[in-house]
Design a protein around this motif. Structure first.
Motif, PDB file in Angstrom:
ATOM      1  N   ARG A 160     -55.517 -60.684 -16.194  1.00 19.37           N
ATOM      2  CA  ARG A 160     -56.885 -60.215 -16.270  1.00 19.37           C
ATOM      3  C   ARG A 160     -56.970 -58.923 -17.073  1.00 19.37           C
ATOM      4  O   ARG A 160     -55.970 -58.270 -17.339  1.00 19.37           O
ATOM      5  CB  ARG A 160     -57.474 -60.002 -14.872  1.00 19.37           C
TER       6      ARG A 160
ATOM      7  N   ASP B  50     -56.473 -68.475 -10.107  1.00 17.99           N
ATOM      8  CA  ASP B  50     -57.003 -67.528 -11.079  1.00 17.99           C
ATOM      9  C   ASP B  50     -56.724 -66.081 -10.682  1.00 17.99           C
ATOM     10  O   ASP B  50     -57.259 -65.163 -11.292  1.00 17.99           O
ATOM     11  CB  ASP B  50     -58.489 -67.770 -11.354  1.00 17.99           C
ATOM     12  N   ILE B  51     -55.919 -65.881  -9.639  1.00 16.84           N
ATOM     13  CA  ILE B  51     -55.430 -64.527  -9.378  1.00 16.84           C
ATOM     14  C   ILE B  51     -53.924 -64.609  -9.222  1.00 16.84           C
ATOM     15  O   ILE B  51     -53.371 -65.691  -9.013  1.00 16.84           O
ATOM     16  CB  ILE B  51     -56.054 -63.891  -8.106  1.00 16.84           C
TER      17      ILE B  51
ATOM     18  N   LYS C  13     -61.989 -64.955 -19.191  1.00 25.42           N
ATOM     19  CA  LYS C  13     -61.305 -63.723 -18.786  1.00 25.42           C
ATOM     20  C   LYS C  13     -61.854 -62.507 -19.520  1.00 25.42           C
ATOM     21  O   LYS C  13     -61.452 -61.391 -19.249  1.00 25.42           O
ATOM     22  CB  LYS C  13     -59.806 -63.872 -19.038  1.00 25.42           C
TER      23      LYS C  13
END
Ligand SMILES: [Zn+2]
Length: 676
Positions: free
Chosen positions: A394, A33-34, A372
């Motif tokens: 993001r 998720d990054i 998000k």
């Protein structure tokens, strides 16, 4: 302990915890998720802090091990030779520092390097005993991985048996390592199929490859078109080579797939030129890369340099900065797919990224969009590496002005205005109106596609016209189109109308049942499932009457698929559609045991052995049966001809002994085309 020490210790613990959490998402869940750049930044922070306070380094720090724990669904195996990871460089200066260290340790003024591509896939370790593939395992944490031999065996470029190099015995034991990856074209195709089935979309080819290799059913893996490059290894016994480059050549001779892009460089300027070349041109490769690997070419020198606690001293990875950009979300719109999935798409202020202008990015589904917190008007960080689908990583909340608008899902489909429903089993929101024009357009392009009815000439523009003008109200209407229907459309001349009609006429006769079931676009019924259904239920009628128990009794068919099939046949619109198909002249090829169709191959029997590149075994059998041939399982004197694909096994030997006619794939394709 003083307060500075205590706060450093806390900071280190917090950093480790964050990195561990990201490692878990990346390695175990395949759902990072990054971005890699953000991850690398965190990791370097930890490395720097630990270097400044070596007393606080704990044995469980992420810097103290190679990777993360294996997912544990497959048997765990201990690697005979541990897999290492590479230290990273991001700049020319860091590469030069690496080079200086090597020169100093080696006490030389010149060293030769082999410079290779860093494929964005999964590291794999293979074991060959006496030339036979005996084990294939994922890297796992470097010491232990998962035994995925069965899935690896499905990768066609991976030899199950090594080739004998002339004048040399096969090594008793060898351990080649490499990278399994999914080519970009296969990745695009897989995602299109996943979207069509309403299944999970993969974020990038690496995740798709990882997901494919971790399938418990090797059949599924086999359909995923994975590929592999070998880039290192160990050979027990005397080595017939002295450099890394020679080792790769040797591996290639043994039949292992080795990247064709290896440069031998004698200076750092040469090394840098290769790095620069791939940084700008890498996107044109058919597979994704995320950097370049630089290795000392001389194997004796590699051994002399050895390892630090973590990395080899003789190699380094030059990682490309991932291509990211900041842009604004102009709007969020909804797209309705053929399965009814209503997915949010961000319309972006166009921005140039990784070789193309990006103006849209998928937001996958409502849950993902909410997680998000993406709003209309937001500044967002988007990424498009060597991959195809741009994604929003993001939001930049610091750029918010307060005028951003939360997107709310409407209650009704934006196209047909029927009520939307959340899917019970996934985060998808569905338009459940079977006749929704958007869904119909999607179904029609699926219906005519190559793996379905394979009718050429019906592009998206034509399909749109047919639906918008009301000439086609369901998929069966397409086959019922007349010459005057087609001529009434804009831009359709007499010649193209005739071509379209001709294409339909040939393709609507003797359609194999499995192909037809797939073409119908029933939710969760992909190509493989359609073939399973056709094998278990030899006619449309028997399938129509099948109960949930009968369906789930088939290996490979679960509750979800069974429900979807039953719902499809229970839909009041379905009988009408089938009646129209019948009227339009569609005939199905139904395998009746013992009663072959009459055709040019009547009376001839075939055996198919090995793997064909262009079609599955069932499909090949269907093609033969369509022409009147019968397909058998065992070789005997009565067989007319044996069709041989890759890795044919003992059937080929037997056929050769009996002196039967043998066709390779090209000859087989030429034969069936000749009769088409
Ligand atoms: Zn709709």
């Amino acid at each position: 302990m003083d307060t500075v020490g205590a706060s450093v210790e806390q900071e280190l613990a917090a950093l480790r915890e964050r990195i561990d959490a990201h490692n878990y998402r990346y390695y175990v869940l395949d759902a990072p998720d990054i971005s890699d750049a953000e991850y690398d930044h965190l990791y370097r922070q930890l490395v720097a802090l630990e270097a400044a306070y070596p007393l606080f380094v704990t044995p469980d720090s992420p810097t103290q091990r190679v990777g993360a724990k294996a997912a544990g669904r497959f048997p765990t195996v201990r690697h005979e030779m541990p897999l290492f990871s590479l230290n990273n460089a991001f700049t020319r200066e860091e590469l030069d520092e690496f080079h200086e260290r090597v020169l100093k340790l080696a006490n030389r003024d010149q060293v030769t390097y082999a410079v290779e591509l860093k494929i964005d896939g999964l590291a794999i370790s293979l074991t060959y005993q006496s030339g036979l593939l005996s084990l294939g395992a994922t890297r796992g944490d470097g010491a232990e991985g998962e035994d995925v031999t069965l899935n690896l065996r499905t990768i066609r470029s991976l030899p199950l048996r090594l080739r004998q190099v002339e004048g040399q015995p096969l090594p008793d034991w060898m351990n080649p390592c490499g990278e399994v990856y999914m080519p970009k074209a296969a990745f695009e195709q897989l995602n299109a199929e996943q979207a069509a089935k309403g299944d999970k979309i993969f974020a990038n080819p690496r995740n798709a490859a990882a997901g494919s290799l971790r399938q418990l059913d090797p059949q599924i893996t086999a359909g995923r078109q994975l590929d592999m490059f070998i880039y290192s290894g160990h050979v027990r016994g005397g080595l017939p080579f002295h450099t890394h480059g020679e080792m790769l050549d040797y591996f290639r001779q043994l039949g292992l797939r080795v990247s064709p892009y290896v440069d031998i460089c004698h200076t750092m300027d040469e090394v840098w030129a290769v790095c620069e070349k791939w940084r700008t041109e890498g996107r044109h490769l058919p597979f994704a890369i995320d950097g370049v690997v630089i290795k000392v070419n001389e194997l004796a020198l590699q051994q002399e340099l050895g390892f630090t606690a973590k990395f080899p001293r003789w190699a380094i990875a030059f990682k490309f900065p991932p291509e990211e950009a900041i842009t604004r979300v102009r709007d969020i719109v909804l797209q309705v797919g053929r399965t009814g999935a209503v997915t949010p798409v961000a319309e972006l202020e166009p921005v140039f990224l990784a070789g193309s202008t990006v103006a849209r990015a998928t937001l996958h589904n409502r849950e993902e969009m909410l997680r998000k917190d993406i709003r209309i008007g937001d500044h967002v960080l988007i990424r498009k590496a060597a991959e195809i689908i741009p994604e929003v990583i993001r939001v930049l909340p610091e750029k918010r002005t307060g005028t951003e608008i939360l997107f709310t899902y409407p209650d009704a489909c934006p196209t047909c205005h029927s009520p939307l429903q959340p899917d019970e089993r996934s985060p998808l929101i569905l338009c459940i109106n079977w006749n929704c024009p958007d869904r119909l357009k999607g179904r029609l392009s699926h219906f005519v596609s190559r793996n379905a009815m394979d009718i050429e000439g019906f592009g998206d523009v034509l399909i749109e016209q047919l639906v918008d003008t009301g000439r086609v109200k369901d998929i069966a209407d397409l086959l019922g189109l007349t010459r005057s229907d087609l001529l009434a459309l804009e831009r359709i001349g007499e010649k193209s109308a005739d071509n379209l009609l001709a294409a339909m006429t040939t393709k609507k006769q003797n359609v194999p049942l499995g192909r037809f079931l797939f073409a119908l676009g029933i939710r969760h019924v992909g190509k493989e499932v359609a073939l399973l259904l056709a094998e278990a239920f030899p006619s449309l009628e028997s399938l129509q009457q099948a109960s949930s128990e009968q369906l789930t009794a088939i290996h490979g068919i679960g509750q979800q698929i069974a429900e979807s099939v039953i719902n499809f046949f229970a839909d009041p619109a379905t009988p009408e559609v089938f009646a129209k198909f019948h009227q339009a002249g569609l005939t199905l090829l139904l395998p009746i045991p013992g009663e072959a169709v009459a055709g040019p191959l009547s009376g001839q029997s075939f055996v198919i052995t090995g793997t064909l590149d262009t079609m599955g075994r069932n499909e090949a059998a269907a093609e033969l049966e369509k022409l009147g041939g019968s397909v058998k399982d065992t070789i005997s004197k009565k067989i007319t001809c044996v069709i041989v694909g890759k890795n044919p096994g003992s059937k080929l030997e037997k056929a050769e002994k009996l002196g039967l006619q043998i066709l390779d794939e090209a000859a087989f394709l030429a034969m069936i085309r000749g009769y088409a």
